[in-house]
Scaffold this active site. Structure first.
Site, mmCIF file in Angstrom:
data_model
loop_
_atom_site.group_PDB
_atom_site.id
_atom_site.type_symbol
_atom_site.label_atom_id
_atom_site.label_comp_id
_atom_site.label_asym_id
_atom_site.label_seq_id
_atom_site.Cartn_x
_atom_site.Cartn_y
_atom_site.Cartn_z
ATOM 1 N N SER A 17 14.141 3.120 -4.107
ATOM 2 C CA SER A 17 13.608 3.374 -5.495
ATOM 3 C C SER A 17 14.747 3.010 -6.486
ATOM 4 C CB SER A 17 12.950 4.657 -5.822
ATOM 5 O OG SER A 17 12.644 5.014 -6.935
ATOM 6 N N TYR A 24 13.468 14.311 -4.837
ATOM 7 C CA TYR A 24 12.979 12.783 -4.615
ATOM 8 C C TYR A 24 14.298 11.909 -4.599
ATOM 9 C CZ TYR A 24 10.251 8.302 -5.376
ATOM 10 O OH TYR A 24 9.679 7.340 -5.378
HETATM 11 P P1 NDP Z 1 0.835 5.478 -2.975
HETATM 12 O O1 NDP Z 1 0.880 7.003 -3.372
HETATM 13 O O2 NDP Z 1 -0.098 4.589 -3.471
HETATM 14 O O3 NDP Z 1 1.229 5.125 -1.440
HETATM 15 C C1 NDP Z 1 1.930 6.139 -0.746
HETATM 16 C C2 NDP Z 1 1.343 5.717 0.456
HETATM 17 O O4 NDP Z 1 2.308 6.505 1.714
HETATM 18 C C3 NDP Z 1 0.031 5.673 0.879
HETATM 19 O O5 NDP Z 1 -0.405 4.801 1.771
HETATM 20 C C4 NDP Z 1 -0.064 7.041 1.754
HETATM 21 O O6 NDP Z 1 -0.924 6.998 2.689
HETATM 22 C C5 NDP Z 1 1.358 7.073 2.520
HETATM 23 N N1 NDP Z 1 1.988 8.493 2.947
HETATM 24 C C6 NDP Z 1 2.112 9.642 2.472
HETATM 25 N N2 NDP Z 1 2.338 10.377 3.231
HETATM 26 C C7 NDP Z 1 2.163 9.745 4.551
HETATM 27 C C8 NDP Z 1 2.451 10.547 5.734
HETATM 28 N N3 NDP Z 1 2.575 11.592 5.712
HETATM 29 N N4 NDP Z 1 2.177 9.497 6.934
HETATM 30 C C9 NDP Z 1 2.048 8.326 6.551
HETATM 31 N N5 NDP Z 1 1.815 7.784 5.442
HETATM 32 C C10 NDP Z 1 1.808 8.517 4.289
HETATM 33 O O7 NDP Z 1 2.547 5.022 -3.884
HETATM 34 P P2 NDP Z 1 3.348 4.006 -3.971
HETATM 35 O O8 NDP Z 1 2.582 2.459 -3.082
HETATM 36 O O9 NDP Z 1 3.934 3.598 -5.338
HETATM 37 O O10 NDP Z 1 4.461 4.118 -2.862
HETATM 38 C C11 NDP Z 1 4.973 3.578 -1.872
HETATM 39 C C12 NDP Z 1 6.458 3.440 -1.694
HETATM 40 O O11 NDP Z 1 7.047 2.939 -2.860
HETATM 41 C C13 NDP Z 1 6.852 5.023 -1.816
HETATM 42 O O12 NDP Z 1 7.967 5.095 -0.918
HETATM 43 C C14 NDP Z 1 7.518 5.320 -3.218
HETATM 44 O O13 NDP Z 1 8.608 6.257 -3.102
HETATM 45 C C15 NDP Z 1 7.929 4.035 -3.457
HETATM 46 N N6 NDP Z 1 8.374 3.666 -4.862
HETATM 47 C C16 NDP Z 1 7.337 3.558 -5.695
HETATM 48 C C17 NDP Z 1 7.568 3.359 -7.024
HETATM 49 C C18 NDP Z 1 6.128 3.501 -8.103
HETATM 50 O O14 NDP Z 1 6.650 3.498 -9.246
HETATM 51 N N7 NDP Z 1 5.125 3.478 -7.633
HETATM 52 C C19 NDP Z 1 8.778 3.271 -7.850
HETATM 53 C C20 NDP Z 1 9.867 3.305 -6.672
HETATM 54 C C21 NDP Z 1 9.586 3.401 -5.331
HETATM 55 P P3 NDP Z 1 -1.797 8.252 3.405
HETATM 56 O O15 NDP Z 1 -2.272 9.277 2.225
HETATM 57 O O16 NDP Z 1 -3.184 7.711 3.738
HETATM 58 O O17 NDP Z 1 -0.957 8.802 4.529
#
Ligand code: NDP
Length: 246
Positions: free
Chosen positions: A143, A156
């Site tokens: 990020s 974070y």
């Molecule tokens: P979402 O919340 O849409 O997606 C997060 C994903 O992580 C979900 O598919 C969730 O699936 C999964 N997840 C969470 N906990 C677990 C777990 N214990 N095991 C397996 N999967 C897990 O957010 P984003 O798409 O935005 O996030 C994706 C990545 O991008 C993250 O690493 C985030 O830090 C990073 N990011 C996002 C930004 C933003 O502005 N959106 C900016 C910078 C980085 P489920 O709940 O089904 O397990």
């Protein structure tokens, strides 16, 4: 060259929403077989149906990345089905922003276990497969918060700075073995991520800021770019902000 990843096998964690979902679709569009990992199996099944309706190939493996048995099962299920792993996208993440004085320790633990330890353990589990192949590509979703720390984001920030450090150290270990590493550093992207923020004041501030936002697909295109380069090209870092984010 729409099928530039034809024959490749890609694991995508956090494929049930947001950036992971868009990345799985984009990799499948480029010809890769995609292994969809996250906890919400229904969301993964729906995505697999969409990918297969569009002519792609997907395998659903419900996975909690904080569970080491799940990590090993994910790798085993992938090699049992396809016999190889070309791309690992460590994308699963949670962003439980709170000022430290109000932070719940279980939230700090969850961020470390998902964003950092899960990514480390899955990379560790996949590495022997890639070493055997003498090829592979590890893509770690960090990020802007992995480069710049800010108030209310200490836990974070710690995990994302950790992702960057881990990836660079692993890069030095594996680059001579034909294995590539990429850190992706998104700015604000319109996903479910911020909906899980536990702190009311942080949430209110977000709501008032009206930030410019990227679409998940904007990050997915960066991941396809990095993973579809010729083998000699190792794109180590991509920082992608929405225009207008300071
Ligand atoms: P979402 O919340 O849409 O997606 C997060 C994903 O992580 C979900 O598919 C969730 O699936 C999964 N997840 C969470 N906990 C677990 C777990 N214990 N095991 C397996 N999967 C897990 O957010 P984003 O798409 O935005 O996030 C994706 C990545 O991008 C993250 O690493 C985030 O830090 C990073 N990011 C996002 C930004 C933003 O502005 N959106 C900016 C910078 C980085 P489920 O709940 O089904 O397990």
């Amino acid at each position: 060259d729409a099928q530039r990843l034809a024959g490749d096998v890609a694991i995508v964690t956090g494929a049930s929403s947001g950036i992971g979902e868009a990345t799985a679709e984009a990799l499948a569009d480029a010809g890769a077989s995609v292994v969809l990992a996250a906890r919400r199996a229904d969301e993964l099944e729906a995505l697999a149906d969409r990918i297969e309706s569009a002519g792609g190939d997907a395998l659903v493996v419900p996975t909690d990345v904080t569970d080491e048995d799940d990590i090993d099962s994910l790798v085993d299920a992938t090699t049992d089905e396809y016999g190889r792993i070309d791309i690992l996208v460590n994308n699963a993440g949670v962003m439980l922003l709170e000022p430290l004085e109000r932070a719940d320790r279980s939230n700090l633990r969850q961020m470390v276990e998902v964003n950092l330890l899960g990514l480390m353990n899955l990379t560790h589990a996949v590495l022997p497969v890639m070493q055997e192949q003498e090829s592979g590509h590890i893509v770690n979703v960090s990020s802007v918060a992995g480069r710049r720390a800010s108030a209310d984001s200490s836990g974070y920030n710690a995990t994302k700075f950790g992702v960057n450090a881990f990836t660079e150290a692993v890069r030095q270990e594996v680059t001579t073995q034909g294995i590539r590493t990429t850190v992706i550093e998104p700015g604000a992207v319109d996903t479910e991520l911020a909906t899980h923020v536990p702190d009311e004041q942080v949430l209110e501030r977000f709501a008032e800021m009206d930030l410019p936002m990227l679409h998940p697909d904007d990050i997915a295109r960066g991941i396809v770019y990095a993973t579809s380069q010729p083998a000699r090209v190792d794109v180590n870092e991509l920082l992608i902000r929405p225009t207008g984010q300071d």
